[in-house]
Design a protein around this motif. Structure first.
Motif, mmCIF file in Angstrom:
data_model
loop_
_atom_site.group_PDB
_atom_site.id
_atom_site.type_symbol
_atom_site.label_atom_id
_atom_site.label_comp_id
_atom_site.label_asym_id
_atom_site.label_seq_id
_atom_site.Cartn_x
_atom_site.Cartn_y
_atom_site.Cartn_z
ATOM 1 N N LYS A 1 0.822 -1.209 0.000
ATOM 2 C CA LYS A 1 0.000 0.000 0.000
ATOM 3 C C LYS A 1 0.853 1.254 0.000
ATOM 4 N N PRO B 1 -3.638 2.238 -2.880
ATOM 5 C CA PRO B 1 -4.787 1.328 -2.962
ATOM 6 C C PRO B 1 -5.772 1.771 -4.046
ATOM 7 N N GLY B 2 -6.207 0.813 -4.840
ATOM 8 C CA GLY B 2 -7.168 1.088 -5.899
ATOM 9 C C GLY B 2 -6.557 1.501 -7.213
ATOM 10 N N PHE C 1 -6.559 -2.937 -10.273
ATOM 11 C CA PHE C 1 -7.549 -3.863 -9.749
ATOM 12 C C PHE C 1 -7.888 -4.904 -10.811
ATOM 13 N N ARG C 2 -8.616 -5.930 -10.414
ATOM 14 C CA ARG C 2 -9.015 -6.996 -11.321
ATOM 15 C C ARG C 2 -10.318 -6.626 -12.029
ATOM 16 N N MET D 1 -13.812 -6.718 -10.373
ATOM 17 C CA MET D 1 -14.248 -5.654 -9.468
ATOM 18 C C MET D 1 -15.255 -4.722 -10.132
ATOM 19 N N THR E 1 -20.034 -3.338 -6.089
ATOM 20 C CA THR E 1 -18.693 -3.514 -5.522
ATOM 21 C C THR E 1 -18.235 -2.223 -4.857
ATOM 22 N N MET F 1 -14.907 -0.388 -3.483
ATOM 23 C CA MET F 1 -13.465 -0.497 -3.650
ATOM 24 C C MET F 1 -12.798 0.846 -3.392
ATOM 25 N N ALA F 2 -11.487 0.801 -3.161
ATOM 26 C CA ALA F 2 -10.712 2.027 -2.962
ATOM 27 C C ALA F 2 -10.536 2.744 -4.289
ATOM 28 N N ASN G 1 -13.308 5.558 -0.627
ATOM 29 C CA ASN G 1 -13.991 4.384 -1.159
ATOM 30 C C ASN G 1 -15.132 4.812 -2.070
#
Length: 623
Positions: A400, A405-406, A409-410, A413, A418, A420-421, A521
């Motif tokens: 991190k 973060p974010g 991503f996959r 997501m 969903t 997520m960040a 988020n």
């Protein structure tokens, strides 16, 4: 009523423009058909074959020059005389140019406080000063483009103390130069605390710093922490110094791709005591070069404690380190415990030295020792990664720190509901505009023409501007990777030409609508796959650092592009309209890529998705 033929009308307009002053207000030029924006409108209609709305975010980057200014500056560019009007050109065209600093002739007391100060040239400041304290607190903080020069500062001073506290924090593209700083000084202290923290692309130069000084201590604490890219250079630092301790504590911690160069540092020094504590820790791909460090020194003590600990990849080079030294003591404790394999080279280390002691304790990276002194060297718990040592796994907390973060991503997501960040997608680059093609076509853009480009934009040798140009040219001239087509563009017209050459003329360009949700988020709302979610090709364009707005555009094969409503997770209200791109083939990516650190994977094993950040964009075939 008689009307002039069109060709004569054009000539009449140009004749009037060339005779008019350059400071015509833009508002008075709105309906003029010869402005850069008017030309772009016509070009778009000619080259893009659909009736979709024009992208306002892209059109907002067009040159603000009036028709008069465009014609006049194009003429100067054709005559290679643009540098004579550079300040006026930069202001009118909304470019990134560094101010030309004139020497400061101001007189100051022996104790001076410089607070909330910036963009100054301190030449021969504090020469032969006796005692006193100079304090630079909150100096150049939060500025966009910072250029400070400290030349012959505290030269031959006696017992003078300099304090640089919270200097240049949160700045963008700073350029600080300390030339012959504290040379021949006796006693005193130079303290750099929280220097250049959280800056973007720093270029810092300490040239002949504290050379021939006696008993002067230098302290660098929390120096360039959390910095992004950039280079620090220490040339002839402490050369021929006598008994001066230098301390680097928390230097470059959590920084991203910072290059540090220590050339002839402490050369021929007497009784030097240098400490590098937590230097480069938790950095991402640091590049450190110690060349002729301590060469010919006498009785020096150098300590590298927790140096580059838990860094990712990175390269260190120690060339002729402590060569020809006398009774030098060098200690490497917990040196370079990298997560992903880096490269360290020790060439001529301790060679021809007399009575030196070198200790490596818990040392572990991929290392090459060449022409290394065979006496007085000890290795404890040494593990060479490339010879079978296991790689360390990256903890979630470190991942991190290295990768927000974010940021990656996959694809899974991107489903409604969903949470997520969201990374900080705000544009960190200096605000600039494109140039009109009429001017851009007359300016050189090639590494072979770098000296001409430096002259045009008043870029000094080893300056931030020169570094910025050199690195951007290197990226633009790099050989394309397999399957890639690329081009650097400095005008919207050039960008249109490249995108349509790859995708055809029925194209659309997209970007994320705003920056809401950044660093927090988000909840995914409705999701739409472009071209029905099929695997397709796109053209992505990313900003490069250059005097005028320049984009690195490249074709991206085997991707899926998505549009998604972004919601506030609590209220479920729509706050943004995001554009994401998913790269399905990552087999050619570097194992050290941040995506694999964040996702805990490797090239070719997973797809990688990311949002299109503010002022970046992706082109695709229109649905």
């Amino acid at each position: 009523m008689h009307t002039l033929p069109a060709p004569l009308l054009v000539l009449l307009y140009l004749f009037i423009f060339l005779l008019s002053p350059l400071n015509v207000p833009a508002a008075a030029d709105e309906d003029n058909p010869f402005t850069p924006k008017a030309f772009l409108n016509r070009y778009w209609n000619k080259e893009v074959r659909n009736d979709l709305p024009k992208p306002t975010f892209l059109f907002s980057k067009v040159s603000p020059l009036t028709a008069v200014q465009s014609a006049a500056f194009a003429k100067l560019a054709a005559q290679n005389a643009l540098s004579s009007r550079l300040p006026e050109f930069c202001s009118a065209a909304n470019l990134l140019c560094f101010p030309d600093l004139s020497p400061s002739l101001a007189k100051h007391d022996s104790t001076s406080n410089f607070a909330v100060y910036s963009n100054k040239n301190f030449t021969t400041y504090g020469t032969q000063r006796s005692g006193g304290i100079d304090s630079f607190k909150n100096y150049s903080n939060g500025d966009n483009v910072v250029v400070d020069s400290f030349r012959r500062y505290s030269h031959e001073a006696l017992g003078h103390t300099d304090q640089f506290s919270t200097y240049g924090t949160d700045t963008n593209v700073p350029d600080q130069s300390f030339n012959t700083y504290a040379s021949k000084a006796v006693g005193g202290n130079g303290g750099f605390t929280t220097y250049e923290q959280s800056v973007n692309v720093p270029n810092l130069r300490f040239t002949t710093y504290s050379s021939d000084a006696t008993g002067r201590s230098q302290s660098f604490k929390s120096y360039s922490e959390n910095a992004n890219a950039g280079d620090q250079s220490f040339v002839n630092y402490g050369k021929r110094g006598n008994g001066g301790p230098n301390e680097f504590t928390g230097y470059g911690t959590n920084a991203n791709v910072v290059g540090s160069g220590f050339s002839s540092y402490g050369a021929n020094g007497n009784g030097a005591n240098d400490t590098f504590t937590n230097y480069g820790n938790e950095q991402n791909n640091p590049q450190n070069n110690f060349r002729s460090y301590g060469d010919g020194g006498n009785g020096a003590i150098e300590s590298f404690s927790s140096y580059r600990d838990q860094a990712n990849v990175g390269d260190d080079s120690f060339q002729s380190y402590s060569k020809n030294s006398n009774s030098a003591k060098v200690n490497f404790a917990n040196y370079g415990k990298s997560f992903n394999e880096g490269t360290d080279k020790f060439s001529g280390y301790g060679q021809n030295g007399n009575g030196q002691s070198v200790g490596f304790k818990t040392y572990g990276v991929n290392t090459t020792f060449k022409d290394y002194a065979k006496q007085g060297i000890s290795f404890a718990k040494y593990s060479n990664v490339s010879s079978g040592g296991a790689k360390m796994s990256v903890s979630e907390s470190l991942a991190k720190r290295w990768v927000e973060p974010g940021k990656f991503f996959r694809e899974s997501m991107l489903r409604k509901g969903t949470v997520m960040a969201m990374p900080d997608i705000r544009d960190k680059m200096p605000k600039r505009s494109f140039l009109p093609r009429s001017i851009l076509s007359k300016l050189p853009f090639s590494s072979s023409k770098l000296e001409v480009m430096k002259q045009i934009f008043h870029a000094g040798d080893n300056s931030s501007m020169e570094t910025m140009m050199t690195e951007t040219l290197r990226d633009c001239e790099r050989t394309p990777s397999a399957g890639e087509t690329k081009r650097c563009v400095g005008s919207v017209e050039d960008m249109i030409d490249f995108a349509t050459s790859v995708l055809g003329r029925n194209v659309v360009v997209r970007t994320t609508e705003n920056t809401k949700g950044s660093k927090g988020n988000i909840m995914i709302g409705a999701v739409k796959g472009i071209e029905g979610g099929k695997v397709t090709e796109s053209v992505s364009c990313h900003q490069s650092l250059f005097p005028y707005l320049l984009y690195y555009c490249h074709s991206v094969p085997k991707v899926r592009v998505y549009e998604a409503e972004l919601l506030d997770p609590t209220s479920k209200a729509t706050i943004n309209h995001g554009v994401a791109i998913c790269h399905l083939d990552t087999s050619a990516w570097s194992p050290a890529h941040g995506a694999f650190i964040a996702l805990g994977s490797a090239p070719g094993r997973v797809e990688v998705c990311h949002w299109i950040f503010e002022n970046d964009m992706t082109w695709s075939v229109a649905d």
